[in-house]
Design a protein around this motif. Structure first.
Motif, PDB file in Angstrom:
ATOM      1  N   ALA A  23       0.813  -1.224   0.000  1.00  0.00           N
ATOM      2  CA  ALA A  23       0.000   0.000   0.000  1.00  0.00           C
ATOM      3  C   ALA A  23       0.845   1.272   0.000  1.00  0.00           C
ATOM      4  O   ALA A  23       0.359   2.336  -0.382  1.00  0.00           O
ATOM      5  N   GLY A  24       2.097   1.181   0.449  1.00  0.00           N
ATOM      6  CA  GLY A  24       2.985   2.329   0.367  1.00  0.00           C
ATOM      7  C   GLY A  24       3.015   3.245   1.561  1.00  0.00           C
ATOM      8  O   GLY A  24       3.730   4.247   1.546  1.00  0.00           O
ATOM      9  N   SER A  25       2.259   2.946   2.609  1.00  0.00           N
ATOM     10  CA  SER A  25       2.291   3.763   3.827  1.00  0.00           C
ATOM     11  C   SER A  25       1.700   2.954   4.977  1.00  0.00           C
ATOM     12  O   SER A  25       0.984   1.976   4.752  1.00  0.00           O
ATOM     13  N   TYR A  26       1.973   3.412   6.206  1.00  0.00           N
ATOM     14  CA  TYR A  26       1.426   2.718   7.370  1.00  0.00           C
ATOM     15  C   TYR A  26      -0.095   2.887   7.435  1.00  0.00           C
ATOM     16  O   TYR A  26      -0.820   1.944   7.776  1.00  0.00           O
ATOM     17  N   SER A  27      -0.578   4.070   7.106  1.00  0.00           N
ATOM     18  CA  SER A  27      -2.028   4.322   7.171  1.00  0.00           C
ATOM     19  C   SER A  27      -2.778   3.471   6.150  1.00  0.00           C
ATOM     20  O   SER A  27      -3.760   2.801   6.470  1.00  0.00           O
ATOM     21  N   ALA A  28      -2.290   3.498   4.892  1.00  0.00           N
ATOM     22  CA  ALA A  28      -2.949   2.721   3.840  1.00  0.00           C
ATOM     23  C   ALA A  28      -2.807   1.221   4.113  1.00  0.00           C
ATOM     24  O   ALA A  28      -3.725   0.441   3.852  1.00  0.00           O
ATOM     25  N   GLY A  29      -1.657   0.823   4.671  1.00  0.00           N
ATOM     26  CA  GLY A  29      -1.468  -0.578   5.017  1.00  0.00           C
ATOM     27  C   GLY A  29      -2.436  -1.033   6.084  1.00  0.00           C
ATOM     28  O   GLY A  29      -2.973  -2.142   6.031  1.00  0.00           O
ATOM     29  N   GLY A  30      -2.687  -0.152   7.061  1.00  0.00           N
ATOM     30  CA  GLY A  30      -3.652  -0.475   8.105  1.00  0.00           C
ATOM     31  C   GLY A  30      -5.047  -0.663   7.548  1.00  0.00           C
ATOM     32  O   GLY A  30      -5.764  -1.596   7.924  1.00  0.00           O
ATOM     33  N   ARG A  31      -5.434   0.233   6.640  1.00  0.00           N
ATOM     34  CA  ARG A  31      -6.766   0.101   6.029  1.00  0.00           C
ATOM     35  C   ARG A  31      -6.872  -1.183   5.228  1.00  0.00           C
ATOM     36  O   ARG A  31      -7.934  -1.805   5.171  1.00  0.00           O
ATOM     37  N   THR A  38      -1.205   2.790  14.043  1.00  0.00           N
ATOM     38  CA  THR A  38      -0.281   2.560  15.159  1.00  0.00           C
ATOM     39  C   THR A  38       0.055   1.084  15.314  1.00  0.00           C
ATOM     40  O   THR A  38       1.218   0.709  15.498  1.00  0.00           O
ATOM     41  N   THR A  39      -0.960   0.238  15.233  1.00  0.00           N
ATOM     42  CA  THR A  39      -0.744  -1.201  15.371  1.00  0.00           C
ATOM     43  C   THR A  39       0.172  -1.730  14.276  1.00  0.00           C
ATOM     44  O   THR A  39       1.113  -2.496  14.548  1.00  0.00           O
ATOM     45  N   VAL A  40      -0.092  -1.317  13.030  1.00  0.00           N
ATOM     46  CA  VAL A  40       0.715  -1.778  11.906  1.00  0.00           C
ATOM     47  C   VAL A  40       2.158  -1.309  12.064  1.00  0.00           C
ATOM     48  O   VAL A  40       3.115  -2.081  11.875  1.00  0.00           O
ATOM     49  N   ARG A  41       2.339  -0.044  12.444  1.00  0.00           N
ATOM     50  CA  ARG A  41       3.694   0.491  12.603  1.00  0.00           C
ATOM     51  C   ARG A  41       4.443  -0.228  13.716  1.00  0.00           C
ATOM     52  O   ARG A  41       5.627  -0.566  13.576  1.00  0.00           O
ATOM     53  N   GLU A  42       3.765  -0.486  14.831  1.00  0.00           N
ATOM     54  CA  GLU A  42       4.415  -1.174  15.954  1.00  0.00           C
ATOM     55  C   GLU A  42       4.874  -2.574  15.550  1.00  0.00           C
ATOM     56  O   GLU A  42       5.961  -3.024  15.940  1.00  0.00           O
ATOM     57  N   ARG A  43       4.056  -3.270  14.764  1.00  0.00           N
ATOM     58  CA  ARG A  43       4.422  -4.611  14.326  1.00  0.00           C
ATOM     59  C   ARG A  43       5.636  -4.579  13.394  1.00  0.00           C
ATOM     60  O   ARG A  43       6.530  -5.429  13.497  1.00  0.00           O
ATOM     61  N   VAL A  44       5.651  -3.613  12.468  1.00  0.00           N
ATOM     62  CA  VAL A  44       6.770  -3.509  11.532  1.00  0.00           C
ATOM     63  C   VAL A  44       8.041  -3.108  12.270  1.00  0.00           C
ATOM     64  O   VAL A  44       9.124  -3.658  12.016  1.00  0.00           O
ATOM     65  N   LEU A  55      13.255  -1.808   7.332  1.00  0.00           N
ATOM     66  CA  LEU A  55      12.539  -2.329   6.159  1.00  0.00           C
ATOM     67  C   LEU A  55      11.975  -1.220   5.291  1.00  0.00           C
ATOM     68  O   LEU A  55      11.717  -1.434   4.098  1.00  0.00           O
ATOM     69  N   PHE A  56      11.774  -0.041   5.895  1.00  0.00           N
ATOM     70  CA  PHE A  56      11.221   1.087   5.149  1.00  0.00           C
ATOM     71  C   PHE A  56      11.936   2.368   5.552  1.00  0.00           C
ATOM     72  O   PHE A  56      12.399   2.506   6.691  1.00  0.00           O
ATOM     73  N   THR A  57      12.027   3.290   4.609  1.00  0.00           N
ATOM     74  CA  THR A  57      12.451   4.649   4.903  1.00  0.00           C
ATOM     75  C   THR A  57      11.251   5.554   4.666  1.00  0.00           C
ATOM     76  O   THR A  57      10.470   5.327   3.726  1.00  0.00           O
ATOM     77  N   ILE A  58      11.075   6.552   5.515  1.00  0.00           N
ATOM     78  CA  ILE A  58       9.903   7.410   5.454  1.00  0.00           C
ATOM     79  C   ILE A  58      10.227   8.711   4.731  1.00  0.00           C
ATOM     80  O   ILE A  58      11.173   9.407   5.077  1.00  0.00           O
ATOM     81  N   GLU A  59       9.441   9.013   3.709  1.00  0.00           N
ATOM     82  CA  GLU A  59       9.532  10.283   2.992  1.00  0.00           C
ATOM     83  C   GLU A  59       8.142  10.892   2.945  1.00  0.00           C
ATOM     84  O   GLU A  59       7.287  10.438   2.182  1.00  0.00           O
TER      85      GLU A  59
END
Length: 303
Positions: A23-31, A38-44, A55-59
């Motif tokens: 999905a390309g982002s934590y928010s879109a991945g969560g959806r 928050t849950t998705v980011r904590e797991r990653v 595993l990811f760099t944030i831009e």
């Protein structure tokens, strides 16, 4: 003796990693997986800490995969698929007999063949509710993958179907031909060149377009019609269309339409037909018997 305990990456972490990667982002991945950001980011992040590398760099709002993420993606995808397959098999291994069978079909599928299938399944399972639903290819596959449908009968389009998470059985080939209304100038000709078709209105079944069956879409002016009966009614007034010979036969016998002799298509066009089934029900006795019945009906109609 000291024994080092190795931490194990959980399936939930792998699924979160996959969702962010795709999905390309934590928010879109969560959806994508029905979890909050928050849950998705904590797991990653927990997964990154165990591995020892990001595993990811944030831009901005985007999460860009690292080279390590690219290397792990295919393995993670396979693990998740195997887990889903195991889950489906576990919950359907001892299932009770189905009381309802959902079969999707394409608009171009032979109606006579489907009628024969319905009759045979009805005789075999008199108390079984059979739902025949006309669907486009993509929505049908989604329903199969989510367990909302059991069987789908669709035209084939080469290798484009191999990535879908469904089982498949080849049924044979249906013959497609070109037809016009009996009063059409095209119907009065002994043979028609494809170039002549380009100047006439072409009536195109909407489902044929959605299935990418563009083999006969040649006219400069094409009218899309979603209802098969309406298409036949319009055909009496003007234009031409491509139809399954099996479905067109009754209209030809009534004298309402005429099969055109197209010079470049002397034997018509052959469209492969494939039966797809939900993997969650591949071991279900009713579904397996229905697949066998459909195979026999296809052999009868396409031989």
């Amino acid at each position: 003796m000291y024994i080092q305990r190795r931490l194990m990456i959980s399936l939930e972490q792998i699924q979160s990693f996959l969702s962010v990667y795709e999905a390309g982002s934590y928010s879109a991945g969560g959806r994508k997986i029905g979890k909050d950001r928050t849950t998705v980011r904590e797991r990653v992040v927990a997964m990154e800490e165990m591995i020892g590398e990001p595993l990811f760099t944030i831009e901005g709002k985007r999460a860009l995969p690292t080279a390590l993420a690219d290397a792990l993606y295919r393995r993670a995808w396979n693990i998740n698929k195997q887990a889903m397959d195991f889950n489906q098999a576990a919950f359907t291994a001892n299932q009770v007999q189905l009381t309802e069978l959902v079969i999707h079909h394409h608009a171009l599928t032979s109606i006579d063949m489907l009628s024969d299938v319905d009759k045979t399944i009805g005789e075999r399972y008199p108390h079984l509710k059979i739902n025949w639903l006309q669907r486009h290819r993509d929505e049908s596959f989604v329903d199969l993958e989510k367990g909302r449908g059991h069987i789908s009968i669709m035209p084939s389009i080469g290798n484009a179907l191999l990535q879908r998470d469904v089982g498949s059985v080849n049924l044979g080939a249906d013959r497609i031909a070109v037809y016009a209304g009996k009063h059409s100038p095209l119907a009065k000709k002994k043979s028609v060149d494809v170039n002549a078709l380009t100047t006439e209105v072409q009536l195109v079944n909407e489902s044929a377009q959605s299935a990418h069956l563009a083999y006969m879409n040649v006219a400069s002016q094409q009218h899309t019609v979603s209802n098969s009966e309406l298409l036949m009614s319009l055909l009496r007034s003007r234009g031409w269309t491509a139809l399954s010979r099996a479905n067109a036969e009754k209209y030809v016998q009534r004298g309402e339409i005429v099969e055109l002799n197209v010079e470049q298509l002397t034997n018509g066009y052959s469209a492969g037909l494939v039966l797809f089934y939900a993997l969650a029900f591949e071991n279900n006795d009713v579904v397996r018997e229905a697949i066998r019945i459909i195979q026999e009906a296809a052999l009868k109609h396409f031989s």
